[in-house]
Structures are given as C-alpha cells and as structure tokens.
Design a protein around this motif. Sequence first.
Motif, PDB file in Angstrom:
ATOM      1  N   PHE A 163      -4.324  45.188  13.464  1.00  0.00           N
ATOM      2  CA  PHE A 163      -4.504  43.824  13.119  1.00  0.00           C
ATOM      3  C   PHE A 163      -5.870  43.313  13.662  1.00  0.00           C
ATOM      4  CE2 PHE A 163      -4.603  39.199  14.144  1.00  0.00           C
ATOM      5  CZ  PHE A 163      -4.161  38.676  12.946  1.00  0.00           C
ATOM      6  N   LEU A 164      -6.364  43.500  14.855  1.00  0.00           N
ATOM      7  CA  LEU A 164      -7.477  43.301  15.496  1.00  0.00           C
ATOM      8  C   LEU A 164      -8.744  43.626  14.765  1.00  0.00           C
ATOM      9  CD1 LEU A 164      -6.327  43.327  19.214  1.00  0.00           C
ATOM     10  CD2 LEU A 164      -6.791  41.119  17.934  1.00  0.00           C
ATOM     11  N   MET A 165      -8.592  44.733  14.202  1.00  0.00           N
ATOM     12  CA  MET A 165      -9.783  45.530  13.391  1.00  0.00           C
ATOM     13  C   MET A 165      -9.832  45.280  11.972  1.00  0.00           C
ATOM     14  SD  MET A 165     -11.533  46.853  16.164  1.00  0.00           S
ATOM     15  CE  MET A 165     -11.087  45.365  16.829  1.00  0.00           C
ATOM     16  N   ASP A 166      -9.120  44.451  11.614  1.00  0.00           N
ATOM     17  CA  ASP A 166      -8.763  44.047   9.909  1.00  0.00           C
ATOM     18  C   ASP A 166      -9.893  42.828  10.098  1.00  0.00           C
ATOM     19  OD1 ASP A 166      -8.795  43.190   7.639  1.00  0.00           O
ATOM     20  OD2 ASP A 166      -6.613  43.420   7.570  1.00  0.00           O
ATOM     21  N   PRO A 167     -11.211  43.068   9.445  1.00  0.00           N
ATOM     22  CA  PRO A 167     -12.236  41.978   9.236  1.00  0.00           C
ATOM     23  C   PRO A 167     -11.449  40.753   8.491  1.00  0.00           C
ATOM     24  CG  PRO A 167     -13.087  43.680   7.860  1.00  0.00           C
ATOM     25  CD  PRO A 167     -11.665  44.277   8.699  1.00  0.00           C
ATOM     26  N   ASP A 168     -10.544  40.859   7.501  1.00  0.00           N
ATOM     27  CA  ASP A 168      -9.968  39.852   6.883  1.00  0.00           C
ATOM     28  C   ASP A 168      -9.265  38.897   8.001  1.00  0.00           C
ATOM     29  OD1 ASP A 168     -10.873  40.940   4.669  1.00  0.00           O
ATOM     30  OD2 ASP A 168      -8.816  41.746   4.126  1.00  0.00           O
ATOM     31  N   PHE A 184     -18.482  30.319  15.964  1.00  0.00           N
ATOM     32  CA  PHE A 184     -17.645  31.240  16.681  1.00  0.00           C
ATOM     33  C   PHE A 184     -16.497  32.088  15.666  1.00  0.00           C
ATOM     34  CE2 PHE A 184     -15.688  27.304  17.176  1.00  0.00           C
ATOM     35  CZ  PHE A 184     -14.240  27.323  16.819  1.00  0.00           C
ATOM     36  N   TYR A 185     -16.011  32.992  16.430  1.00  0.00           N
ATOM     37  CA  TYR A 185     -14.907  33.835  15.589  1.00  0.00           C
ATOM     38  C   TYR A 185     -13.458  33.223  16.226  1.00  0.00           C
ATOM     39  CZ  TYR A 185     -18.088  37.012  13.552  1.00  0.00           C
ATOM     40  OH  TYR A 185     -19.160  37.688  12.748  1.00  0.00           O
ATOM     41  N   ARG A 186     -12.566  33.072  15.336  1.00  0.00           N
ATOM     42  CA  ARG A 186     -11.207  32.836  15.995  1.00  0.00           C
ATOM     43  C   ARG A 186     -10.313  33.831  15.070  1.00  0.00           C
ATOM     44  NH1 ARG A 186      -8.309  29.519  12.356  1.00  0.00           N
ATOM     45  NH2 ARG A 186     -10.054  28.231  10.683  1.00  0.00           N
ATOM     46  N   MET A 187      -9.263  34.329  15.571  1.00  0.00           N
ATOM     47  CA  MET A 187      -8.300  35.239  14.923  1.00  0.00           C
ATOM     48  C   MET A 187      -7.107  34.911  15.215  1.00  0.00           C
ATOM     49  SD  MET A 187     -10.492  38.569  16.619  1.00  0.00           S
ATOM     50  CE  MET A 187     -12.460  38.591  16.098  1.00  0.00           C
ATOM     51  N   PRO A 188      -6.426  33.965  14.372  1.00  0.00           N
ATOM     52  CA  PRO A 188      -4.992  33.601  14.583  1.00  0.00           C
ATOM     53  C   PRO A 188      -3.823  35.013  14.456  1.00  0.00           C
ATOM     54  CG  PRO A 188      -5.916  32.374  12.506  1.00  0.00           C
ATOM     55  CD  PRO A 188      -6.785  33.457  12.953  1.00  0.00           C
ATOM     56  N   TYR A 189      -3.133  34.640  15.432  1.00  0.00           N
ATOM     57  CA  TYR A 189      -1.936  35.833  15.498  1.00  0.00           C
ATOM     58  C   TYR A 189      -0.713  35.082  15.889  1.00  0.00           C
ATOM     59  CZ  TYR A 189       0.825  40.005  16.323  1.00  0.00           C
ATOM     60  OH  TYR A 189       1.517  41.068  16.728  1.00  0.00           O
ATOM     61  N   LEU A 205     -16.227  44.689  19.219  1.00  0.00           N
ATOM     62  CA  LEU A 205     -15.509  45.965  19.200  1.00  0.00           C
ATOM     63  C   LEU A 205     -15.462  46.590  17.879  1.00  0.00           C
ATOM     64  CD1 LEU A 205     -13.525  48.153  20.898  1.00  0.00           C
ATOM     65  CD2 LEU A 205     -11.607  46.655  20.417  1.00  0.00           C
ATOM     66  N   TYR A 206     -14.917  45.631  16.712  1.00  0.00           N
ATOM     67  CA  TYR A 206     -14.968  46.022  15.376  1.00  0.00           C
ATOM     68  C   TYR A 206     -16.130  46.528  14.731  1.00  0.00           C
ATOM     69  CZ  TYR A 206     -15.189  45.459  10.446  1.00  0.00           C
ATOM     70  OH  TYR A 206     -15.442  45.526   9.145  1.00  0.00           O
ATOM     71  N   GLU A 207     -17.341  45.743  15.274  1.00  0.00           N
ATOM     72  CA  GLU A 207     -18.653  46.184  14.804  1.00  0.00           C
ATOM     73  C   GLU A 207     -19.113  47.590  15.172  1.00  0.00           C
ATOM     74  OE1 GLU A 207     -20.109  41.656  14.043  1.00  0.00           O
ATOM     75  OE2 GLU A 207     -20.936  42.828  15.593  1.00  0.00           O
ATOM     76  N   ARG A 208     -18.787  47.869  16.625  1.00  0.00           N
ATOM     77  CA  ARG A 208     -19.386  49.178  17.201  1.00  0.00           C
ATOM     78  C   ARG A 208     -18.431  50.287  16.954  1.00  0.00           C
ATOM     79  NH1 ARG A 208     -24.044  49.217  20.231  1.00  0.00           N
ATOM     80  NH2 ARG A 208     -23.118  50.543  21.426  1.00  0.00           N
ATOM     81  N   LEU A 209     -17.225  50.121  16.670  1.00  0.00           N
ATOM     82  CA  LEU A 209     -16.008  51.308  16.509  1.00  0.00           C
ATOM     83  C   LEU A 209     -15.658  51.370  15.013  1.00  0.00           C
ATOM     84  CD1 LEU A 209     -16.139  50.998  19.785  1.00  0.00           C
ATOM     85  CD2 LEU A 209     -13.803  51.589  19.682  1.00  0.00           C
TER      86      LEU A 209
END
Length: 211
Positions: A163-168, A184-189, A205-209
Amino acid sequence: MSEFPLYSAGEFRRRALNQSGGPVELAWRDHGDHVLNPETTLQAEGLTLRDAAVLVPVVDYGEDAKVIFTLRTSTLRKHSGQIAFPGGAIDPEDASPEMAAMREAAEEIGLADIFIEPVARLPHYLAATGFRITPILAVVKPGFELTLNPTEVEDAFEVPLSFLMDPDHHVTDSMVWQGIERQFYRMPYGSHMIWGITAGIVRTLYERLYS
C-alpha cells in the motif's frame, strides 16, 4: 530478476542495500517533500539542528511485509496526535543512529532489539522543528509483542508495504505554517492519516527503492 516477491521483506532488504538516487549522505535535497518546498528546505539547512533517528520497521510476513507506525499521544509537546515512526533524539550515549532508533523503539513500543535487523539508512530528513532525522530501514522478525509507553504512544498499527509503495496513495496537499505555504504528502489508510515528516520519509523510501 529478484528471487523475492516484490513486497516481501527479502526484496525490501535487497533494494535497501542497492538504493537509487546517489549516496544517502548527499541526496536528501532530491527526495520527498524537500523537493516540494525548496525555500523552507534552505531555511531548515541554515538552522542549528539536533540529530535524531527513526526506525522504519518492516515486518517479515512472507510475500506481504507490513510497516509498523505509532500514533503519538495528544499530550506530547511536539508532533502530538500525529502518526510517526518510533524514534527520537540521538543521545550522547547512543553509539550510532541505528542504536538510537532501536533504543527509542524499545522505549516507545517495547519492540525488543533481538527482533530487529538494521539494514540501511535513507537520506536525512531536515525538519523545520529543529531536527536532522536519519531514517533507519530495518527488517523485523515476527513473534514480537508490543508494550506501548502510554506517555508517548496512544496506538501502534501496521500498514502493508504494498500500500505504502503505491504512488497512487501519495496525495500532495498544502498548509500555511509560520506564514509560509508548505506542501506535503499525505497517505490516508483506513481511519489513519499519515502525513508530514512521516509521509515525507515514506515518499523518500518509495523514490529510493520502488519508483
């Protein structure tokens, strides 16, 4: 082709050790919400910053690893009521950022270091609140039991790495802070809203990995 499923702890470890985007010591300006806020990033760079470390704990649940987050209590002086990774300031007795992050994880949520395998670091996150944060990427073996420190942590929960590594799921937003508009970024879960520093680290983390 990797021998590990994409969102397994094994693949996370492999990618953490082979990050894209240049050396972690120099790359912080190029990632996360630092890119969204070049002016405030320059301001933070000019501050006298205290060193801190956070643990990014990726639990090895086979093909679908999960990441541990905390919900900070509403009584804390800084970042109260926000979702965070376990962590805090690096104390003089801490031998390294890794040791500081593991100590804080033990103090905040009772995660014993025998379950934690530090793997790599992400670039620093420079927080306008006065901290230079080193994110420590770690694989956590299952079987641990968490004991929350009620003065610091209201809740702890896990979010799938997939979920976290999905840029959507990476939404950009903005707010005015100290008279300056900051993005800023926000990620509703579910009922949780990951945002601010924590979401900035997740984006890095997403951008690097995984990007």
